[in-house]
Design an enzyme around this catalytic site. Structure first.
Site, mmCIF file in Angstrom:
data_model
loop_
_atom_site.group_PDB
_atom_site.id
_atom_site.type_symbol
_atom_site.label_atom_id
_atom_site.label_comp_id
_atom_site.label_asym_id
_atom_site.label_seq_id
_atom_site.Cartn_x
_atom_site.Cartn_y
_atom_site.Cartn_z
ATOM 1 C CG ASP A 291 31.658 36.707 41.272
ATOM 2 O OD1 ASP A 291 31.602 36.774 42.525
ATOM 3 O OD2 ASP A 291 32.644 36.225 40.671
ATOM 4 C CD GLU A 496 37.706 37.615 43.594
ATOM 5 O OE1 GLU A 496 37.189 38.451 42.831
ATOM 6 O OE2 GLU A 496 37.077 37.114 44.549
#
Length: 609
Positions: A291, A496
């Site tokens: 990521d 997020e």
């Protein structure tokens, strides 16, 4: 280029077997070129000299990082093609993979069709619908010159306090498994006999998909983003890993590692889960990607001890590193690790083979540039109709009438006068949520679409007076001739960790608006959110009808299609709707399970489901 004549370059021969092409190209590569292929950099640091000089393997656009504001798909295609041209000028001419987060349509691009976020699609339970959305998304992504999307997210949502709840299809593993059909939509249908675990991309109208975030991202303690999932291996496999089996069986080409930890072990450095389980046990033969700055997070303070972080991640089995800015440092450090033997050349070769496998399988060597014939399909009528269908099927009817024998819905299109209110009635950005145009999303007319208010005005008869006030004044509410009110409330956009929320109350004074309207006028309440929110019993009691609309995207008319009765409600809750946050996390199989509305709940317009 090839040191011998082109005809003897096996890797340039489209008729040669993929594994032979990989072996031939790998044998020609220097260590620096191999490390370059393992490097993914952000668009903003990609220059022609960097791309060719470092033999960069991949570029990505972070959320909102495009050629310029309101750039169209054609502008994106121009940009990606320029990058590709520079990459092809490197010594071996290896094409780039350009990646983007197209997680509910090609959501970074102005004018693209924005589909409901995953939690809404989970409410449809419709795998065939999700597959069609994958097909449409692939076409719109390809139109922008991009061959790779970081989707789907196959997280199993165990706590709605998590800021990525809307990226999950459900708290139920079986529902998430069903929804992995989007992989076949994105990449195409592998032929019978396709080897399990081997990446597959059907052609130029398809994209490379990415199952994420491996593994347990939706199971963290208290729903903390990038947190710790505390569970046995057996439960990790049964609950969180199961959807990856379905993705792998469909030929998913890439898997993204999770920022989160499992029992305190960071996934980005977990050799057991990435190499022994994902690659060896499950047979995954595509590439594993980190990521964003995932390696930097392996050390405190973030970004320190970078060389050690690279060693941990690459030795754990991560093949491509989303660097995304420090490519010079990354290249220097990984080369030094390889030269010292701390990272073996065989591990680097394995990573590069996997990356090249996806590049060959996806046809990038034969067709590195964009296909301009696809531009006309972006935001086209057929795709918007598909998104509208998805909205219709995602709506969950939670209450219909104060007296169950007297349903409040469907609403009368020919009512003389109606009130529309609430923070979400006329806000396209709120309707789309996070990961729309930018990483975290925003408010207002951020792209092309239809708000709920606009859809209501289109749906009602010519003689219906529609009064709209976001927060109705006492004088507006004093009128006693409203047939009914529609109040749309919900969450502002987030992404997020910015969306982690321990309270889950309706923001923007949503509860106060509901109270002020319901006390005077028969009211339908629409909750536009990425997850269940607290609805107090006395507030629920005052509502005549309640609908969970999730984050529907650009096609607001899908809501009016159903509330005015052209279609019936079909959606079922993909997650438990809790009464209070103190109940979280909830387990639908527990004896103490006492939600406001259970997993799977959903009324029909006329009778109970």
């Amino acid at each position: 280029m090839c040191s011998v004549e082109e005809a003897k370059c096996v890797y340039k021969n489209p008729d040669a077997a993929v594994e032979d092409r990989i072996a031939d190209l790998l044998s020609r590569m220097t260590l620096k070129e191999k490390v370059g292929q393992m490097t993914q950099i952000e668009r903003r640091v990609a220059t022609p000299s960097v791309l060719s000089g470092f033999s960069i393997g991949s570029i990505l656009s972070a959320g909102g990082s495009g050629p310029f504001d309101q750039a169209l798909s054609s502008d994106w295609a121009d940009m990606v093609d320029r990058f590709q041209k520079a990459a092809l000028e490197s010594r071996l001419g290896i094409p780039l993979i350009y990646g983007i987060d197209a997680v509910h349509g090609n959501n970074s691009i102005y004018g693209a069709t924005i589909f409901p976020h995953n939690i809404g699609l989970g409410a449809t339970r419709d795998a065939e619908l999700v597959q069609r959305i994958g097909v449409a998304t692939a076409l719109e992504v390809r139109a922008s010159g991009i061959p790779y999307t970081f989707a789907p997210c196959v997280a199993v949502l165990k706590d709605p306090r998590w800021g990525r709840s809307y990226e999950s299809y459900s708290e139920d593993t079986d529902i998430v498994r069903k929804m992995t059909a989007i992989v076949t939509g994105l990449q195409g249908q592998p032929p019978q006999g396709h080897p399990n675990g081997y990446p597959f991309v059907a052609g130029r109208n398809n994209v490379i998909a990415c199952a994420k975030h491996f593994v347990g991202d939706g199971g963290t303690e208290r729903g903390v983003n990038e947190g710790n999932t505390i569970t046995s291996y057996e439960d990790l496999e049964r609950i969180h890993m199961a959807p990856y089996l379905d993705c792998i069986s469909q030929g998913v080409s890439t898997v993204m590692a999770s920022y989160s930890s499992w029992n305190g072990r960071r996934l980005h450095s977990d050799h057991f889960l990435i190499t022994e389980v994902l690659k060896n046990k499950l047979g995954f033969q595509g590439f594993v990607i980190s990521d964003w700055e995932g390696l930097d997070r392996l050390s405190e303070p973030r970004g320190s001890n970078y060389r050690r972080c690279i060693s941990l991640a690459v030795n754990a089995g991560i093949d491509m590193i989303m660097v995304p800015f420090r490519y010079e440092q990354f290249s220097e450090d990984l080369m030094a690790l390889a030269e010292s033997g701390e990272v073996s050349i065989s591990r680097i070769d394995d990573a590069v083979q996997r990356i090249l496998r996806v590049k060959f399988v996806s046809g990038l060597f034969e067709h590195p540039f964009s296909d301009r014939s696809l531009l006309q399909i972006v935001g086209c009528k057929a795709h918007r109709e598909l998104a509208r269908e998805a909205v219709r099927k995602s709506l969950v009817l939670l209450k219909n009438g104060k007296d169950p024998k007297k349903p409040f819905l469907p609403l009368d299109k020919n009512a003389k006068k109606i009130l529309v209110a609430g923070s979400h009635a006329d806000d396209l950005g709120y309707q789309c949520g996070g990961w729309t145009r930018t990483w975290y999303g925003s408010s207002g007319e951020i792209t092309i679409g239809t708000t709920i208010l606009e859809a209501i005005k289109e749906a009602v008869g010519g003689n219906t007076e529609v009064i709209y006030q976001q927060n109705p004044s006492p004088s507006t509410l004093a009128s006693d001739d409203y047939a009914f009110a529609i109040v749309a409330v919900g969450e502002g956009p987030y992404a997020e960790g910015l969306g982690d929320n321990t309270e889950l109350v309706i923001p923007f004074n949503g509860t106060d608006v509901i109270k002020s309207v319901t006390v005077r006028i028969p009211t339908l309440v629409l909750v536009v959110s990425g997850r269940p929110l607290v609805i107090e019993p006395q507030v629920l009691e005052k509502m005549d009808a309640l609908v969970a609309a999730w984050l529907p995207g650009t096609e607001g008319a899908g809501i009016t299609d159903v509330v005015f009765g052209d279609y019936d409600f079909e959606g079922q809750l993909p997650v438990s709707w809790f009464r209070t946050v103190e109940q979280l996390p909830m387990d639908a199989k527990a004896n103490s399970y006492d939600p406001l509305f259970p997993l799977g709940f959903g009324l029909k317009g006329k009778k109970e489901a």
